[in-house]
Design a protein around this motif. Structure first.
Motif, PDB file in Angstrom:
ATOM      1  N   PHE A   1       0.859  -1.178   0.000  1.00 47.03           N
ATOM      2  CA  PHE A   1       0.000   0.000   0.000  1.00 47.03           C
ATOM      3  C   PHE A   1       0.901   1.234   0.000  1.00 47.03           C
ATOM      4  O   PHE A   1       1.676   1.436   0.939  1.00 47.03           O
ATOM      5  N   ILE A   2       0.827   2.036  -1.049  1.00 44.89           N
ATOM      6  CA  ILE A   2       1.625   3.266  -1.141  1.00 44.89           C
ATOM      7  C   ILE A   2       0.730   4.415  -0.712  1.00 44.89           C
ATOM      8  O   ILE A   2      -0.238   4.759  -1.387  1.00 44.89           O
ATOM      9  N   GLU A   3       1.077   4.994   0.449  1.00 43.78           N
ATOM     10  CA  GLU A   3       0.221   5.971   1.095  1.00 43.78           C
ATOM     11  C   GLU A   3       0.975   7.269   1.393  1.00 43.78           C
ATOM     12  O   GLU A   3       2.183   7.239   1.658  1.00 43.78           O
ATOM     13  N   PRO A   4       0.290   8.418   1.364  1.00 44.32           N
ATOM     14  CA  PRO A   4       0.951   9.680   1.726  1.00 44.32           C
ATOM     15  C   PRO A   4       1.268   9.725   3.208  1.00 44.32           C
ATOM     16  O   PRO A   4       0.611   9.074   4.027  1.00 44.32           O
ATOM     17  N   ALA A   5       2.294  10.472   3.564  1.00 40.93           N
ATOM     18  CA  ALA A   5       2.697  10.632   4.964  1.00 40.93           C
ATOM     19  C   ALA A   5       3.098  12.081   5.181  1.00 40.93           C
ATOM     20  O   ALA A   5       3.583  12.752   4.275  1.00 40.93           O
ATOM     21  N   ARG A   6       2.899  12.568   6.407  1.00 50.29           N
ATOM     22  CA  ARG A   6       3.317  13.909   6.775  1.00 50.29           C
ATOM     23  C   ARG A   6       4.218  13.835   7.980  1.00 50.29           C
ATOM     24  O   ARG A   6       3.985  13.048   8.886  1.00 50.29           O
ATOM     25  N   HIS A   7       5.265  14.661   7.982  1.00 52.14           N
ATOM     26  CA  HIS A   7       6.131  14.724   9.151  1.00 52.14           C
ATOM     27  C   HIS A   7       5.392  15.415  10.282  1.00 52.14           C
ATOM     28  O   HIS A   7       4.676  16.388  10.055  1.00 52.14           O
ATOM     29  N   PRO A   8       5.527  14.956  11.523  1.00 50.75           N
ATOM     30  CA  PRO A   8       4.871  15.617  12.644  1.00 50.75           C
ATOM     31  C   PRO A   8       5.261  17.086  12.718  1.00 50.75           C
ATOM     32  O   PRO A   8       6.426  17.440  12.591  1.00 50.75           O
ATOM     33  N   GLY A   9       4.265  17.934  12.883  1.00 52.60           N
ATOM     34  CA  GLY A   9       4.546  19.354  13.049  1.00 52.60           C
ATOM     35  C   GLY A   9       4.630  20.122  11.748  1.00 52.60           C
ATOM     36  O   GLY A   9       4.872  21.330  11.757  1.00 52.60           O
ATOM     37  N   ALA A  10       4.442  19.445  10.605  1.00 55.68           N
ATOM     38  CA  ALA A  10       4.475  20.169   9.338  1.00 55.68           C
ATOM     39  C   ALA A  10       3.272  21.091   9.253  1.00 55.68           C
ATOM     40  O   ALA A  10       2.131  20.657   9.373  1.00 55.68           O
ATOM     41  N   VAL A  11       3.502  22.379   9.086  1.00 56.32           N
ATOM     42  CA  VAL A  11       2.414  23.343   9.089  1.00 56.32           C
ATOM     43  C   VAL A  11       2.554  24.293   7.915  1.00 56.32           C
ATOM     44  O   VAL A  11       3.602  24.447   7.316  1.00 56.32           O
ATOM     45  N   ARG A  12       1.434  24.987   7.620  1.00 51.57           N
ATOM     46  CA  ARG A  12       1.434  25.997   6.588  1.00 51.57           C
ATOM     47  C   ARG A  12       0.663  27.204   7.112  1.00 51.57           C
ATOM     48  O   ARG A  12      -0.432  27.076   7.652  1.00 51.57           O
ATOM     49  N   LYS A  13       1.214  28.420   6.957  1.00 50.96           N
ATOM     50  CA  LYS A  13       0.532  29.613   7.427  1.00 50.96           C
ATOM     51  C   LYS A  13      -0.676  29.905   6.539  1.00 50.96           C
ATOM     52  O   LYS A  13      -0.610  29.805   5.325  1.00 50.96           O
ATOM     53  N   THR A  14      -1.767  30.316   7.162  1.00 50.77           N
ATOM     54  CA  THR A  14      -2.946  30.669   6.395  1.00 50.77           C
ATOM     55  C   THR A  14      -2.838  32.081   5.843  1.00 50.77           C
ATOM     56  O   THR A  14      -3.503  32.426   4.887  1.00 50.77           O
TER      57      THR A  14
END
Length: 219
Positions: free
Chosen positions: A111-124
């Motif tokens: 299963f090839i699934e997306p992952a995010r590093h903990p704490g990855a954020v984007r300013k609104t």
């Protein structure tokens, strides 16, 4: 090549990077073997919780995984998070190539699934307070998760992990060595790669380190 499922939210042509030890590179080049890391119990629970859409029987086997990075820019390879006492390299591929290059048998599903590093954020918005930030929409990486029914429980996985056969020519689009790698190491990696695949071997440079916290790739 087999029972492999790719999350529909992923761009199949997106470039991906996999950091590995020099020893894993040798196994890949000489024996066409891709190494999957054993999943420990806390991580296993996290994976199973995130994979509710999988068929229930698929989540009852032994789980191993291989982590890949999705660079924010096409020419960016971040070596800051991959410090190691062992010599390391980075291989370049794409999501489509990864899915098409792996060989599985009837007892193994990928299963090839997306992952995010903990704490990855984007300013609104510019200058938005931390409370107004939210996780980035684009994943930072992906996991190729191998679920095998050949061994009944997670505890049965050997500490050495699991190897899967891979079509090297399909998988490999390039190899990157660290920015501080010696000329001798660069030459050795180049010779080994050219024996197995006609892809470029480049050195990561430090041009973007101060501004982006990463390294652009260059010759």
């Amino acid at each position: 090549m087999g029972n492999i499922q790719v999350n529909h939210s992923l761009d199949p042509d997106r470039r991906i990077l996999h950091y590995m030890s020099f020893y894993d590179l040798i196994e890949l080049l000489k024996f066409n073997q891709a190494f999957f890391t054993p999943v420990e119990r806390p991580q296993r629970q996290s994976i199973l919780k995130a994979a509710e859409k999988w068929h229930r029987p698929a989540t009852k086997g032994a789980i191993t995984l291989q982590s890949w990075s999705i660079p924010a820019e096409e020419n960016l390879a971040d070596w800051g998070e991959h410090a190691s006492t062992q010599p390391r390299v980075c291989i370049v591929s794409s999501i489509r190539a990864l899915a098409q290059s792996l060989f599985t048998d009837d007892t193994t599903s990928i299963f090839i699934e997306p992952a995010r590093h903990p704490g990855a954020v984007r300013k609104t918005a510019a200058g938005a307070p931390p409370a107004a930030r939210r996780p980035a929409v684009r994943p930072d990486g992906l996991c190729a998760i191998a679920v095998s029914h050949a061994v009944p429980t997670c505890s049965s996985i050997k500490p050495s992990g699991m190897h899967l056969l891979v079509d090297l020519k399909t998988l490999l689009a390039g190899v990157i060595v660290p920015p501080d790698a010696s000329v001798r190491f660069m030459d050795l990696v180049s010779k080994l790669v050219q024996e197995s695949a006609w892809v470029s071997v480049t050195r990561a440079s430090r041009m973007r380190q101060a501004r982006a916290g990463g390294f652009s790739t260059g010759p």
